[in-house]
Write a protein that holds these residues in place. Structure first.
Motif, PDB file in Angstrom:
ATOM      1  N   THR A   1      22.690  30.777 -11.544  1.00 18.05           N
ATOM      2  CA  THR A   1      23.692  31.151 -10.606  1.00 18.05           C
ATOM      3  C   THR A   1      24.972  30.454 -10.949  1.00 18.05           C
ATOM      4  O   THR A   1      25.334  29.147 -11.214  1.00 18.05           O
ATOM      5  CB  THR A   1      23.211  30.362  -8.969  1.00 18.05           C
ATOM      6  N   THR A   2      26.073  31.084 -10.446  1.00 12.94           N
ATOM      7  CA  THR A   2      27.375  30.795 -10.992  1.00 12.94           C
ATOM      8  C   THR A   2      28.611  31.276  -9.827  1.00 12.94           C
ATOM      9  O   THR A   2      28.124  32.418  -9.209  1.00 12.94           O
ATOM     10  CB  THR A   2      27.932  31.215 -12.483  1.00 12.94           C
ATOM     11  N   THR A   3      29.621  30.584  -9.926  1.00 14.87           N
ATOM     12  CA  THR A   3      30.767  31.175  -9.086  1.00 14.87           C
ATOM     13  C   THR A   3      31.952  31.373  -9.841  1.00 14.87           C
ATOM     14  O   THR A   3      32.258  30.337 -10.793  1.00 14.87           O
ATOM     15  CB  THR A   3      31.006  30.058  -7.960  1.00 14.87           C
ATOM     16  N   LEU A   4      32.529  32.561  -9.862  1.00 13.34           N
ATOM     17  CA  LEU A   4      33.839  32.725 -10.454  1.00 13.34           C
ATOM     18  C   LEU A   4      34.842  32.938  -9.530  1.00 13.34           C
ATOM     19  O   LEU A   4      34.687  33.516  -8.575  1.00 13.34           O
ATOM     20  CB  LEU A   4      33.550  33.780 -11.352  1.00 13.34           C
ATOM     21  N   SER A   5      36.025  32.350  -9.876  1.00 17.17           N
ATOM     22  CA  SER A   5      37.360  32.522  -9.207  1.00 17.17           C
ATOM     23  C   SER A   5      37.964  33.633  -9.618  1.00 17.17           C
ATOM     24  O   SER A   5      38.407  33.573 -11.105  1.00 17.17           O
ATOM     25  CB  SER A   5      38.145  31.054  -9.366  1.00 17.17           C
ATOM     26  N   ILE A   6      38.351  34.518  -9.204  1.00 20.14           N
ATOM     27  CA  ILE A   6      39.026  35.808  -9.576  1.00 20.14           C
ATOM     28  C   ILE A   6      40.171  35.956  -8.796  1.00 20.14           C
ATOM     29  O   ILE A   6      40.649  35.657  -8.046  1.00 20.14           O
ATOM     30  CB  ILE A   6      37.953  37.179  -9.392  1.00 20.14           C
ATOM     31  N   GLN A   7      41.032  37.086  -9.692  1.00 22.49           N
ATOM     32  CA  GLN A   7      42.275  37.365  -9.198  1.00 22.49           C
ATOM     33  C   GLN A   7      42.451  38.604  -8.391  1.00 22.49           C
ATOM     34  O   GLN A   7      41.522  39.267  -8.655  1.00 22.49           O
ATOM     35  CB  GLN A   7      43.519  37.301 -10.379  1.00 22.49           C
ATOM     36  N   ASN A   8      43.297  38.807  -7.570  1.00 18.52           N
ATOM     37  CA  ASN A   8      43.576  40.242  -7.022  1.00 18.52           C
ATOM     38  C   ASN A   8      42.712  40.571  -5.825  1.00 18.52           C
ATOM     39  O   ASN A   8      42.575  41.411  -5.100  1.00 18.52           O
ATOM     40  CB  ASN A   8      43.615  41.266  -8.110  1.00 18.52           C
ATOM     41  N   LEU A   9      41.838  39.283  -5.359  1.00 18.57           N
ATOM     42  CA  LEU A   9      40.922  39.694  -4.374  1.00 18.57           C
ATOM     43  C   LEU A   9      41.578  39.571  -2.860  1.00 18.57           C
ATOM     44  O   LEU A   9      42.041  38.418  -2.644  1.00 18.57           O
ATOM     45  CB  LEU A   9      39.739  38.695  -4.396  1.00 18.57           C
ATOM     46  N   LYS A  10      41.669  40.460  -2.414  1.00 14.94           N
ATOM     47  CA  LYS A  10      42.706  40.362  -0.982  1.00 14.94           C
ATOM     48  C   LYS A  10      42.105  40.662   0.385  1.00 14.94           C
ATOM     49  O   LYS A  10      42.411  40.182   1.153  1.00 14.94           O
ATOM     50  CB  LYS A  10      43.890  41.504  -1.231  1.00 14.94           C
ATOM     51  N   CYS A  11      40.775  41.340   0.270  1.00 14.96           N
ATOM     52  CA  CYS A  11      40.437  41.926   1.415  1.00 14.96           C
ATOM     53  C   CYS A  11      38.820  42.237   1.468  1.00 14.96           C
ATOM     54  O   CYS A  11      38.522  42.202   0.509  1.00 14.96           O
ATOM     55  CB  CYS A  11      41.006  43.120   2.054  1.00 14.96           C
ATOM     56  N   ASN A  12      38.497  42.692   2.594  1.00 16.21           N
ATOM     57  CA  ASN A  12      36.981  42.991   2.465  1.00 16.21           C
ATOM     58  C   ASN A  12      36.601  44.334   1.852  1.00 16.21           C
ATOM     59  O   ASN A  12      35.615  44.735   1.275  1.00 16.21           O
ATOM     60  CB  ASN A  12      36.155  43.207   3.800  1.00 16.21           C
ATOM     61  N   GLY A  13      37.738  45.224   1.537  1.00 17.54           N
ATOM     62  CA  GLY A  13      37.781  46.195   0.842  1.00 17.54           C
ATOM     63  C   GLY A  13      37.300  45.919  -0.504  1.00 17.54           C
ATOM     64  O   GLY A  13      36.328  46.470  -1.298  1.00 17.54           O
ATOM     65  N   CYS A  14      38.094  45.178  -1.143  1.00 11.89           N
ATOM     66  CA  CYS A  14      37.972  44.387  -2.568  1.00 11.89           C
ATOM     67  C   CYS A  14      36.635  43.961  -2.507  1.00 11.89           C
ATOM     68  O   CYS A  14      35.912  44.048  -3.464  1.00 11.89           O
ATOM     69  CB  CYS A  14      38.886  43.578  -2.716  1.00 11.89           C
ATOM     70  N   ALA A  15      36.197  43.354  -1.691  1.00 12.86           N
ATOM     71  CA  ALA A  15      34.654  42.398  -1.687  1.00 12.86           C
ATOM     72  C   ALA A  15      33.856  43.878  -1.769  1.00 12.86           C
ATOM     73  O   ALA A  15      32.763  43.320  -2.233  1.00 12.86           O
ATOM     74  CB  ALA A  15      34.547  41.796  -0.391  1.00 12.86           C
ATOM     75  N   THR A  16      33.792  44.624  -0.851  1.00 14.77           N
ATOM     76  CA  THR A  16      32.718  45.700  -0.910  1.00 14.77           C
ATOM     77  C   THR A  16      32.610  46.277  -2.136  1.00 14.77           C
ATOM     78  O   THR A  16      31.701  46.668  -2.821  1.00 14.77           O
ATOM     79  CB  THR A  16      33.150  47.012   0.092  1.00 14.77           C
ATOM     80  N   THR A  17      33.979  46.638  -2.988  1.00 15.12           N
ATOM     81  CA  THR A  17      33.967  47.181  -4.228  1.00 15.12           C
ATOM     82  C   THR A  17      33.093  46.334  -5.220  1.00 15.12           C
ATOM     83  O   THR A  17      32.339  46.661  -5.988  1.00 15.12           O
ATOM     84  CB  THR A  17      35.313  47.412  -4.636  1.00 15.12           C
ATOM     85  N   ILE A  18      33.547  44.949  -5.178  1.00 11.36           N
ATOM     86  CA  ILE A  18      32.865  43.943  -6.123  1.00 11.36           C
ATOM     87  C   ILE A  18      31.382  43.979  -5.880  1.00 11.36           C
ATOM     88  O   ILE A  18      30.566  43.786  -6.824  1.00 11.36           O
ATOM     89  CB  ILE A  18      33.421  42.596  -5.968  1.00 11.36           C
ATOM     90  N   THR A  19      31.178  43.924  -4.884  1.00  2.53           N
ATOM     91  CA  THR A  19      29.666  43.662  -4.426  1.00  2.53           C
ATOM     92  C   THR A  19      28.976  45.066  -4.765  1.00  2.53           C
ATOM     93  O   THR A  19      27.833  44.722  -5.644  1.00  2.53           O
ATOM     94  CB  THR A  19      29.224  43.541  -2.583  1.00  2.53           C
ATOM     95  N   ASN A  20      29.435  46.126  -4.603  1.00  4.49           N
ATOM     96  CA  ASN A  20      28.534  47.346  -5.025  1.00  4.49           C
ATOM     97  C   ASN A  20      28.450  47.378  -6.759  1.00  4.49           C
ATOM     98  O   ASN A  20      27.578  47.729  -7.077  1.00  4.49           O
ATOM     99  CB  ASN A  20      29.521  48.538  -4.612  1.00  4.49           C
TER     100      ASN A  20
END
Length: 88
Positions: A2-21
Motif C-alpha cells: 500500500t502506498t499514498t501519493l501526493s498529487i497535483q491538480n486534485l481539486k474536487c470530487n469530479g477529479c476524485a471520481t476520474t482518478i478512482t475509475n
C-alpha cells in the motif's frame, strides 16, 4: 503493498471520481481511495511495475506527483478529467 501519493491538480470530487475509475481499471491495483482535502491517492499494488503504471496513468490524466513538472498542458488535462468525472 500500500502506498499514498501526493498529487497535483486534485481539486474536487469530479477529479476524485476520474482518478478512482482510471486506477481501478488497472491490473494489479486495488483499494483506491482519493483524499481531495489532502491532495492524495492511496492504493494497493503488486509490484514496482504496477506502481510506475499508476504514476504514468495519473500524469497522463493531469495529476502528476507533487514535485514533478506541472505545465499548463497537464493542468488543462486535469480540467478535462475533472469534467468527465463530474459527468460520471
Amino acid at each position: 503493498m500500500t502506498t499514498t501519493l501526493s498529487i497535483q491538480n486534485l481539486k474536487c470530487n469530479g477529479c476524485a471520481t476520474t482518478i478512482t475509475n482510471k486506477l481501478t481499471d488497472l491490473e494489479n491495483v486495488s483499494d483506491v481511495k482519493v483524499n481531495v482535502e489532502e491532495g492524495s491517492v492511496t492504493f494497493n499494488y503488486i509490484n514496482e511495475e504496477s506502481l510506475l503504471h499508476v504514476k504514468e496513468t495519473l500524469k497522463s490524466n493531469g495529476y502528476p506527483e507533487v514535485g514533478e513538472n506541472n505545465p499548463l498542458g497537464t493542468k488543462a488535462k486535469s480540467y478535462v478529467s475533472c469534467a468527465i468525472g463530474k459527468m460520471s
